[in-house]
Design an enzyme around this catalytic site. Structure first.
Site, PDB file in Angstrom:
ATOM      1  CE1 TYR A  77      -4.089   1.986   0.345  1.00 41.05           C
ATOM      2  CE2 TYR A  77      -2.533   3.483   1.410  1.00 41.05           C
ATOM      3  CZ  TYR A  77      -3.763   3.256   0.811  1.00 41.05           C
ATOM      4  OH  TYR A  77      -4.646   4.285   0.660  1.00 41.05           O
ATOM      5  CG  PHE A 129      -7.223  16.764 -25.194  1.00 43.56           C
ATOM      6  CD1 PHE A 129      -7.403  16.197 -26.446  1.00 43.56           C
ATOM      7  CD2 PHE A 129      -7.541  16.016 -24.072  1.00 43.56           C
ATOM      8  CE1 PHE A 129      -7.877  14.899 -26.574  1.00 43.56           C
ATOM      9  CE2 PHE A 129      -8.011  14.714 -24.197  1.00 43.56           C
ATOM     10  CZ  PHE A 129      -8.176  14.155 -25.446  1.00 43.56           C
ATOM     11  CB  THR A 130     -12.040  16.581 -24.657  1.00 49.47           C
ATOM     12  OG1 THR A 130     -11.123  15.486 -24.553  1.00 49.47           O
ATOM     13  CG2 THR A 130     -12.482  16.720 -26.115  1.00 49.47           C
ATOM     14  CG  ASP A 220      -1.235  16.896 -22.520  1.00 49.04           C
ATOM     15  OD1 ASP A 220      -0.640  15.800 -22.451  1.00 49.04           O
ATOM     16  OD2 ASP A 220      -2.458  16.992 -22.739  1.00 49.04           O
ATOM     17  CE  LYS A 263      -4.184   9.328 -24.670  1.00 49.11           C
ATOM     18  NZ  LYS A 263      -4.981   9.363 -23.427  1.00 49.11           N
ATOM     19  NE  ARG A 387     -11.832  13.644 -30.436  1.00 46.21           N
ATOM     20  CZ  ARG A 387     -11.692  13.423 -29.122  1.00 46.21           C
ATOM     21  NH1 ARG A 387     -10.515  13.171 -28.596  1.00 46.21           N
ATOM     22  NH2 ARG A 387     -12.704  13.459 -28.314  1.00 46.21           N
ATOM     23  CG  PHE A 453     -16.348  13.316 -26.924  1.00 51.05           C
ATOM     24  CD1 PHE A 453     -16.080  14.439 -26.167  1.00 51.05           C
ATOM     25  CD2 PHE A 453     -15.528  12.215 -26.780  1.00 51.05           C
ATOM     26  CE1 PHE A 453     -15.019  14.466 -25.276  1.00 51.05           C
ATOM     27  CE2 PHE A 453     -14.464  12.222 -25.889  1.00 51.05           C
ATOM     28  CZ  PHE A 453     -14.207  13.352 -25.127  1.00 51.05           C
TER      29      PHE A 453
HETATM   30  N1  PM9 Z   1      -6.749  11.202 -25.033  1.00 48.27           N
HETATM   31  C1  PM9 Z   1      -7.594  10.084 -26.924  1.00 48.27           C
HETATM   32  O1  PM9 Z   1      -8.266   9.174 -27.405  1.00 48.27           O
HETATM   33  C2  PM9 Z   1      -8.398   9.405 -24.605  1.00 48.27           C
HETATM   34  C3  PM9 Z   1      -9.836   9.610 -24.601  1.00 48.27           C
HETATM   35  S1  PM9 Z   1     -10.558  10.967 -25.456  1.00 48.27           S
HETATM   36  C4  PM9 Z   1     -10.812  12.078 -24.189  1.00 48.27           C
HETATM   37  O2  PM9 Z   1      -6.914  10.851 -27.618  1.00 48.27           O
HETATM   38  C5  PM9 Z   1      -4.163  14.419 -24.233  1.00 48.27           C
HETATM   39  C6  PM9 Z   1      -3.411  15.144 -25.281  1.00 48.27           C
HETATM   40  C7  PM9 Z   1      -4.902  13.298 -24.539  1.00 48.27           C
HETATM   41  C8  PM9 Z   1      -5.651  12.635 -23.509  1.00 48.27           C
HETATM   42  C9  PM9 Z   1      -6.479  11.540 -23.796  1.00 48.27           C
HETATM   43  C10 PM9 Z   1      -5.562  13.151 -22.201  1.00 48.27           C
HETATM   44  C11 PM9 Z   1      -6.303  12.518 -21.082  1.00 48.27           C
HETATM   45  C12 PM9 Z   1      -4.808  14.263 -21.954  1.00 48.27           C
HETATM   46  N2  PM9 Z   1      -4.133  14.876 -22.963  1.00 48.27           N
HETATM   47  O3  PM9 Z   1      -7.378   9.582 -21.238  1.00 48.27           O
HETATM   48  O4  PM9 Z   1      -7.280  10.585 -18.986  1.00 48.27           O
HETATM   49  O5  PM9 Z   1      -4.913  12.855 -25.792  1.00 48.27           O
HETATM   50  O6  PM9 Z   1      -5.441   9.132 -19.740  1.00 48.27           O
HETATM   51  O7  PM9 Z   1      -5.686  11.328 -20.719  1.00 48.27           O
HETATM   52  C13 PM9 Z   1      -7.566  10.265 -25.499  1.00 48.27           C
HETATM   53  P1  PM9 Z   1      -6.503  10.089 -20.139  1.00 48.27           P
END
Ligand code: PM9
Length: 461
Positions: A77, A129-130, A220, A263, A387, A453
């Site tokens: 933990y 970014f969303t 980011d 990613k 997108r 979305f």
């Molecule tokens: N990106 C993508 O498919 C995952 C779901 S769509 C909201 O591209 C950036 C540049 C991203 C991103 C996620 C996140 C968030 C932050 N910055 O999905 O929470 O492309 O791990 O990361 C998606 P998490």
């Protein structure tokens, strides 16, 4: 006779040890499935999908080394050995001083936004970014787009469409005062611009400018290694540097970062927040306990942290990135040969099809990108992602954002599909393109409040 070989192809720097079988479906089954999913590819069951290009997030194939490390995860933990391995990898390869693990990127964004943003602050960024913008807004901030104009033009061949327009930033500073700008939100390999890189020259210029006004740069770094590959390929003076060196230099020009390790870092789950400031770290270490878990695991299992530590190192291998981006380029060139309109230059993590150019008879309110994603699925079982206007969501006053870019993203998971899959995808896109004039748009029949979305539903017009 001597072979007249003028071309030397790249190939994947790995071989396949285990395969996952795919299910083939009929057109009739797919028509039924997408209708039941409200014409939203996020709501399809993955077992009904043949080639899954929804996202490159968490869909990577891990290597044998990552799986090996996975088995050594320390599931304590507190004070897990795996945490210290992750911390060491981040310090070694990215150079940030302090790190807080999180279960994925948006959790890091939540914590960072809560710490750095005060109500009414302005957050300039190189395209929204969303999840990033939503957390900035939930913390009371107002996002301001400072990416160069070329980023909003699908046809511009600018080699660094992720660049910041320093004049736009300067205007914000003059208008609001630097004290209202806690940081510049700088994404490398900008996702919604089409996986487009930032140049080192631009980043250095941004650093010099922000130093003058004492404004942080928060990075980011979700796709930083892909950005580094483009710098190596396109920027004068970097052609002999390794991706490892370039990534380290990028990070050294910023003050902190959020990362979705799902990613670039070649894992299926995980993320972190990093900072060079002790005060910010102290608060993040405290806040993570509220939202994620203790600061030495932050919502992750020990085994996940092990896999990320190995994945970070693998992601910085030059041969890996050459094959990764090479596969995306292969698909992009095939689609261009068939006349399919795509965002140029070809980006790092996927091909972004210009849905406005593909379906010019549909207005943006008829959701061209959402429509095209549904049609691609019906044609071949290839799942892509909207997108455009749906992803952009609504402003605080309830009005829709109308983004200039209305795109369908064909996102390529890392180390998952073969060149033959790329052929099938391109041929399907060409087939849909040939019958584009007969395609009708959609209307939205259900709209969730946040990040619509993911769960919105549509019906055929
Ligand atoms: N990106 C993508 O498919 C995952 C779901 S769509 C909201 O591209 C950036 C540049 C991203 C991103 C996620 C996140 C968030 C932050 N910055 O999905 O929470 O492309 O791990 O990361 C998606 P998490």
């Amino acid at each position: 006779m001597k072979n007249q070989i003028i071309k030397r192809s790249w190939a994947e720097p790995y071989k396949i040890k285990m395969v996952e079988l795919l299910k083939m479906t009929t057109r009739q089954q797919r028509i039924k499935a997408i209708k039941e999913a409200g014409y939203n590819t996020f709501l399809l069951k993955s077992e009904d999908v043949y080639i899954d290009l929804l996202t490159d997030s968490g869909t990577n194939s891990m290597s044998d080394r990552q799986w090996g490390a996975f088995m050594t995860g320390d599931e304590a933990y507190a004070g897990s050995k795996s945490y210290y391995k992750l911390e060491a990898a981040i310090q070694k390869y990215y150079g940030y001083k302090y790190i807080v693990p999180t279960h994925q990127g948006r959790a890091a964004e939540n914590i960072l936004s809560k710490i750095l943003i005060k109500k009414g602050d302005i957050i300039p960024g190189n395209m929204y970014f969303t999840t990033t913008r939503l957390h900035q807004e939930l913390a009371g901030g107002i996002f301001a787009d400072i990416i160069i104009d070329e980023a909003h033009d699908p046809l511009s061949e600018h080699p660094f469409k992720g660049n910041v327009d320093i004049d736009k930033l300067d205007k914000l500073v003059k208008e609001h005062g630097a004290a209202k700008i806690p940081y510049v939100s700088l994404a490398t390999n900008v996702n919604l611009a089409g996986g487009q890189p930032v140049s080192m020259a631009n980043l250095k210029e941004l650093r010099a400018y922000t130093n003058k006004y004492n404004i942080r740069i928060i990075h980011d770094m979700t796709r930083v290694a892909e950005n580094a590959y483009f710098i190596q390929q396109r920027e004068f003076g970097y052609e002999k540097k390794t991706i490892k060196e370039i990534v380290f230099e990028i990070c050294s020009l910023t003050d902190g970062a959020t990362m979705s390790a799902k990613k670039d870092a070649l894992v299926n789950i995980g993320g972190f927040m990093a900072t060079n400031e002790w005060d910010v770290f102290e608060e993040a270490r405290n806040l993570v306990v509220v939202y994620e878990g203790l600061h030495t695991y932050g919502g992750l299992a020990g085994r996940d942290m092990e896999a990320i530590a190995v994945g970070i190192a693998e992601s910085l291998d030059d041969n890996h990135q050459k094959a990764r981006v090479g596969q995306v380029e292969y698909l992009g060139h095939k689609m261009m040969e068939y006349g399919v309109p795509i965002v140029k230059p070809i980006g790092g993590h996927g091909i972004f099809v210009d849905a406005k150019a593909f379906l010019p008879h549909l207005t943006q309110d008829q959701f061209p990108a959402q429509t095209l994603a549904a049609e691609m699925y019906i044609d071949s079982g290839v799942r892509t992602m909207e997108r455009g206007i749906v992803s952009a969501g609504r402003k605080a006053n309830g009005e829709n954002y109308y983004p200039k870019l209305e795109l369908v993203r064909f996102t390529i998971p890392r180390r998952v599909y073969t060149q033959a899959h790329m052929d099938v995808i391109a041929e399907s896109a060409a087939h849909v393109y040939d019958k584009r004039k007969s395609i009708k748009g959609l209307e939205m029949i259900y709209e969730p409040k946040y990040l619509r979305f993911f769960q919105a539903k549509f019906a055929k017009l």
